[in-house]
Design a protein around this motif. Structure first.
Motif, short mmCIF file in Angstrom:
data_model
loop_
_atom_site.label_atom_id
_atom_site.label_comp_id
_atom_site.label_asym_id
_atom_site.label_seq_id
_atom_site.Cartn_x
_atom_site.Cartn_y
_atom_site.Cartn_z
N ARG A 72 -8.94 -1.78 10.70
CA ARG A 72 -9.29 -3.00 9.96
C ARG A 72 -10.20 -2.68 8.78
N ARG A 73 -11.18 -1.84 9.03
CA ARG A 73 -12.12 -1.51 7.95
C ARG A 73 -11.41 -0.85 6.78
N LEU A 74 -10.50 0.06 7.10
CA LEU A 74 -9.78 0.79 6.04
C LEU A 74 -8.54 0.05 5.57
N CYS A 75 -8.14 -0.98 6.33
CA CYS A 75 -6.91 -1.73 6.03
C CYS A 75 -5.71 -0.78 5.99
N VAL A 76 -5.48 -0.09 7.10
CA VAL A 76 -4.36 0.84 7.21
C VAL A 76 -3.66 0.61 8.54
N LEU A 77 -2.39 1.00 8.60
CA LEU A 77 -1.62 0.91 9.84
C LEU A 77 -0.74 2.15 9.97
N PRO A 78 -1.02 3.02 10.96
CA PRO A 78 -0.12 4.15 11.19
C PRO A 78 1.26 3.64 11.59
N LEU A 79 2.31 4.13 10.92
CA LEU A 79 3.66 3.63 11.16
C LEU A 79 4.42 4.53 12.14
N PHE A 80 4.55 5.79 11.79
CA PHE A 80 5.28 6.75 12.63
C PHE A 80 4.58 8.11 12.58
N ARG A 81 4.73 8.84 13.67
CA ARG A 81 4.26 10.23 13.68
C ARG A 81 5.48 11.12 13.89
N VAL A 82 5.83 11.86 12.86
CA VAL A 82 7.00 12.74 12.91
C VAL A 82 6.50 14.18 12.82
N ARG A 83 6.66 14.88 13.96
CA ARG A 83 6.11 16.22 14.09
C ARG A 83 4.60 16.15 13.85
N SER A 84 4.07 16.79 12.84
CA SER A 84 2.61 16.78 12.64
C SER A 84 2.19 15.84 11.52
N VAL A 85 3.11 14.97 11.09
CA VAL A 85 2.84 14.09 9.95
C VAL A 85 2.79 12.63 10.41
N VAL A 86 1.74 11.92 10.02
CA VAL A 86 1.65 10.48 10.28
C VAL A 86 1.88 9.74 8.97
N TYR A 87 2.80 8.79 9.00
CA TYR A 87 3.09 7.96 7.83
C TYR A 87 2.23 6.70 7.93
N LEU A 88 1.39 6.51 6.91
CA LEU A 88 0.31 5.52 6.97
C LEU A 88 0.52 4.43 5.92
N ALA A 89 0.64 3.18 6.39
CA ALA A 89 0.76 2.04 5.47
C ALA A 89 -0.62 1.67 4.96
N SER A 90 -0.74 1.53 3.64
CA SER A 90 -2.02 1.20 3.03
C SER A 90 -1.79 0.54 1.67
N PRO A 91 -2.62 -0.45 1.31
CA PRO A 91 -2.51 -1.02 -0.04
C PRO A 91 -3.13 -0.09 -1.10
N LYS A 92 -3.80 0.98 -0.64
CA LYS A 92 -4.42 1.93 -1.57
C LYS A 92 -3.93 3.35 -1.26
N PRO A 93 -2.66 3.64 -1.54
CA PRO A 93 -2.12 4.96 -1.16
C PRO A 93 -2.70 6.12 -1.95
N GLN A 94 -3.42 5.81 -3.05
CA GLN A 94 -4.00 6.88 -3.85
C GLN A 94 -5.47 7.12 -3.52
N ASP A 95 -5.98 6.42 -2.51
CA ASP A 95 -7.38 6.54 -2.12
C ASP A 95 -7.55 7.77 -1.23
N MET A 96 -7.91 8.89 -1.84
CA MET A 96 -7.97 10.15 -1.09
C MET A 96 -9.06 10.17 -0.02
N PRO A 97 -10.27 9.63 -0.24
CA PRO A 97 -11.26 9.61 0.85
C PRO A 97 -10.76 8.85 2.08
N LEU A 98 -10.05 7.77 1.84
CA LEU A 98 -9.48 7.00 2.95
C LEU A 98 -8.48 7.84 3.73
N LEU A 99 -7.58 8.50 3.02
CA LEU A 99 -6.56 9.33 3.67
C LEU A 99 -7.19 10.49 4.41
#
Length: 686
Positions: A210-237
């Motif tokens: 909630r604080r970051l406003c993100v939702l993990p969508l899928f984890r494929v192998r070692s990668v998590v695909y993360l929904a975010s309104p700020k996909p360019q926010d590197m500290p958040l990622l």
């Protein structure tokens, strides 16, 4: 030409057609058991020497992370054997999942013609890194003229160009976000059930999500695909990557969609314990509303989840400084929202089955009839929490899906009963005190609902409070109790109205009379007469600004010649949100803004804004201050009032005197970096 084989599972059919074997599962690929059934059938095909497989997804409605990874592993294995795996018959949602996770790049998804299916691309693509305006123009969604206009507004308003274009209605939000996804080189998705794996969504702590406003969508192998309104926010990622110990691939999504899913996907257990937390030991409900008669929550009742949930909601609202708690039923869920600093924030969305129980518990606390669900009800609840007493005004209203309940939180500790702490400028404070020093006359405080009018009146009464004066109030209802002041409550149900009480109050030898609100002609006329006969009368009026009180009272039927003699002055006010100190950042005012407000002679103009953090519900604001305008009645204004002036004439009068209005006072707060120009514009716009 063809060969048919029965798989190890009766729910998976394998049919050899030409060079490929078609594998058709009759279930969704969610969960280990479903995946194992498919893998058993695939293993049977491979053992038979069939290395080219087409998996028919006609009956597959959804797919989870484990299945996506398994399909990739299967492709790796078959490629080594000289074969491949392809997917056909998939629905649009699975196709979207494949695009988001990169599965569509790894495995061919075939369309109805047997050709590789690709997500529809725009006719013209500018590619990653291109300017947003150029992408929108290339797609034929807007014109160069509008992009140029948006660029000018961007300098003046300090907003992102995409938001300006959306606000203007030139391009839909979805189209702007798709263009933005192309610019950033990340996929865009409207997240909804089916487009995320619930097991993966639960990997990240809900409060962090909630604080970051993100939702993990899928984890494929070692990668998590993360929904975010700020996909360019590197500290958040980076923070999410560190918490989940995996690689993060951002996916652009609407903020509203992410927050909605975070709230609506809560289970009852999660809501009770993860989000709200335990009730503090000092929290107690006052079952009997007599003053100072406090009773602790019954030990048996405290074991009930609903009782604990209601107590936790109230406690959290008080802790967060909410002024109102809204409990609203809808078709599929209930919604609980808090009004904080004037705006509503969604707190949680429990299952709709819980709503009647929550309402019933609140009615019990308010001593109301829980069997009556067809008529509105009003009541009062007292609780003791964090070492202080808090009053709650209960109001229910039957609706289409059940009763909506609103609790007004009256926290005495949050009340401002000192005129020096109302946030007025020195000039306005001096003018207000001058009005209060008068022995008789009418002083009005104006503004819309929720603008702090009553708080200002209480502060004024506290300033005037003296053992030598008889001060009487007429309120609906009495919100805060003040010593040495005689407070009376309106009871419309028995005919005890503002006007009726006011008539009798004037026989009680008052020096100061406070009328909670002037609503109709009779109250207005009596208040004016009282002001003319040696009483100091304070009241509130619902108008947009101070000078609007003149026309409003005349429209109510007050004679202009009486009003001109009675009215000492009017205070207009609003409440603006202040910038959150935790995430506050200064910046230089853009050139366009400097020119707009004629700040050229001020040198470098610094403003501030909040980026949003956990403390401020990611709004960038925390707390509120008042902005004011004080209109004192002078000889010229008295003459003007007698002539029954129009609004234009009153406005001209103010312009001649270079009157500091609400907006000017708000801009002064923005220059002092207490609030933002956007907030001042929002609050003062009529």
């Amino acid at each position: 030409m063809s060969q048919t084989a029965e798989s190890a599972s009766s729910q998976v059919n394998c049919v050899r057609i030409g060079v490929a074997t078609h594998v058709t599962p009759a279930f969704s690929l969610v969960g280990n058991e479903a995946l194992q059934d498919l893998l058993v059938a695939v293993e049977s095909c491979i053992e038979s020497g069939d290395f080219k497989l087409i998996i028919d997804f006609a009956a597959v409605q959804s797919i989870d992370s484990i299945a996506i990874s398994a399909l990739m592993d299967l492709q790796d294995r078959l490629l080594k054997l000289g074969g491949w795996v392809k997917v056909s018959g998939h629905n649009s949602m699975i196709g979207e999942v494949a695009e988001i996770t990169g599965l569509a790049d790894y495995i061919a998804f075939l369309n109805s013609d047997g050709e590789r299916d690709r997500k529809d691309q725009e006719d013209v693509s500018s590619g990653p890194g291109a300017r947003l305006g150029d992408i929108l123009i290339a797609r034929g969604l807007t014109s160069q003229a509008r992009i140029d206009e948006a660029l000018k507004l961007q300098d003046r308003l300090g907003k992102r160009m995409g938001q300006i274009i959306i606000d203007k209605g030139w391009v839909s939000e979805n189209d702007v976000l798709r263009a933005l996804s192309e610019q950033l080189g990340v996929p865009f998705v409207r997240v909804r059930p089916g487009l995320f794996d619930p097991a993966v969504a639960g990997l990240l702590d809900r409060s962090v999500a909630r604080r970051l406003c993100v939702l993990p969508l899928f984890r494929v192998r070692s990668v998590v695909y993360l929904a975010s309104p700020k996909p360019q926010d590197m500290p958040l990622l980076d923070e999410v990557a560190e918490r989940l110990q995996c690689v993060i691939r951002p996916v652009l999504a609407r903020k509203e969609d992410v927050l909605k899913l975070l709230n609506e996907s809560l289970s009852v257990d999660e809501m009770d314990f993860d989000m709200i937390g335990d009730v503090d030991e000092d929290f107690a409900v006052v079952e009997n509303i007599q003053i100072d008669d406090y009773a602790a929550i019954d030990e048996v009742a405290a074991g009930s989840p609903v009782v604990n949930l209601v107590n936790s909601i109230i406690q959290r609202a008080v802790h967060d400084g909410a002024s109102d708690i809204h409990l609203e039923p809808f078709r599929t869920h209930s919604r609980i929202r808090f009004r904080i600093d004037g705006l509503l924030y969604e707190f949680t969305a429990p299952r709709v089955e819980l709503h009647p129980a929550l309402v019933s518990r609140l009615k019990v606390m308010a001593n109301l009839d829980i069997a009556e669900r067809r008529m509105p009800q009003d009541g009062r609840i007292q609780v003791q929490t964090q070492g202080r007493s808090v009053d709650l005004r209960f109001s229910s209203l039957p609706g289409l899906y059940g009763e909506k309940v609103v609790l007004r939180v009256l926290d005495k500790n949050q009340a401002i009963l000192d005129v020096n702490k109302l946030g007025m400028t020195d000039a306005n404070l001096g003018a207000f005190k001058d009005l209060l020093e008068s022995s008789h006359g009418l002083i009005l405080v104006t503004g819309p609902t929720g603008s702090g009018k009553t708080t200002s009146l209480y502060a004024a009464l506290n300033y005037l409070n003296s053992i030598e004066k008889n001060t009487v109030t007429i309120e609906d209802p009495v919100e805060y109790q003040i010593d040495i002041i005689n407070q009376n409550e309106v009871r419309a149900a028995i005919g005890l109205t503002f006007a009726k009480i006011l008539k009798h109050v004037l026989r009680q030898d008052p020096d100061i009379v406070m009328v909670g609100e002037i609503r109709e002609r009779e109250t207005a006329e009596i208040a004016v007469q009282a002001a003319l006969t040696g009483h100091l009368v304070l009241s509130t009026l619902h108008t947009n600004d101070a000078v609007g009180a003149v026309t409003r009272l005349i429209d109510m039927g007050v004679e202009p010649y009486l009003l001109s003699s009675a009215m000492l002055g009017v205070v207009g006010q609003r409440l603006v949100r202040t910038i959150c100190p935790k995430c506050k950042a200064d910046f230089l005012a853009p050139t366009g803004l400097v020119e707009q407000f004629h700040w050229e002679d001020k040198g470098e103009v610094k403003l501030a804004k909040g980026s949003g953090c956990e403390d401020c519900y990611d709004s960038g604001y925390k707390g509120r201050i008042g902005i004011h305008e004080v209109l004192k009645t002078d000889t010229e204004l008295q003459k003007l009032i007698i002539s029954n002036p129009s609004r234009d004439e009153l406005t001209a009068y103010l312009e001649q005197r270079d009157f500091d209005n609400l907006f000017a006072d708000g801009i002064d707060r923005a220059l002092r970096r207490l609030t933002t120009i956007e907030e001042v514009s929002r609050v003062t716009s009529v």
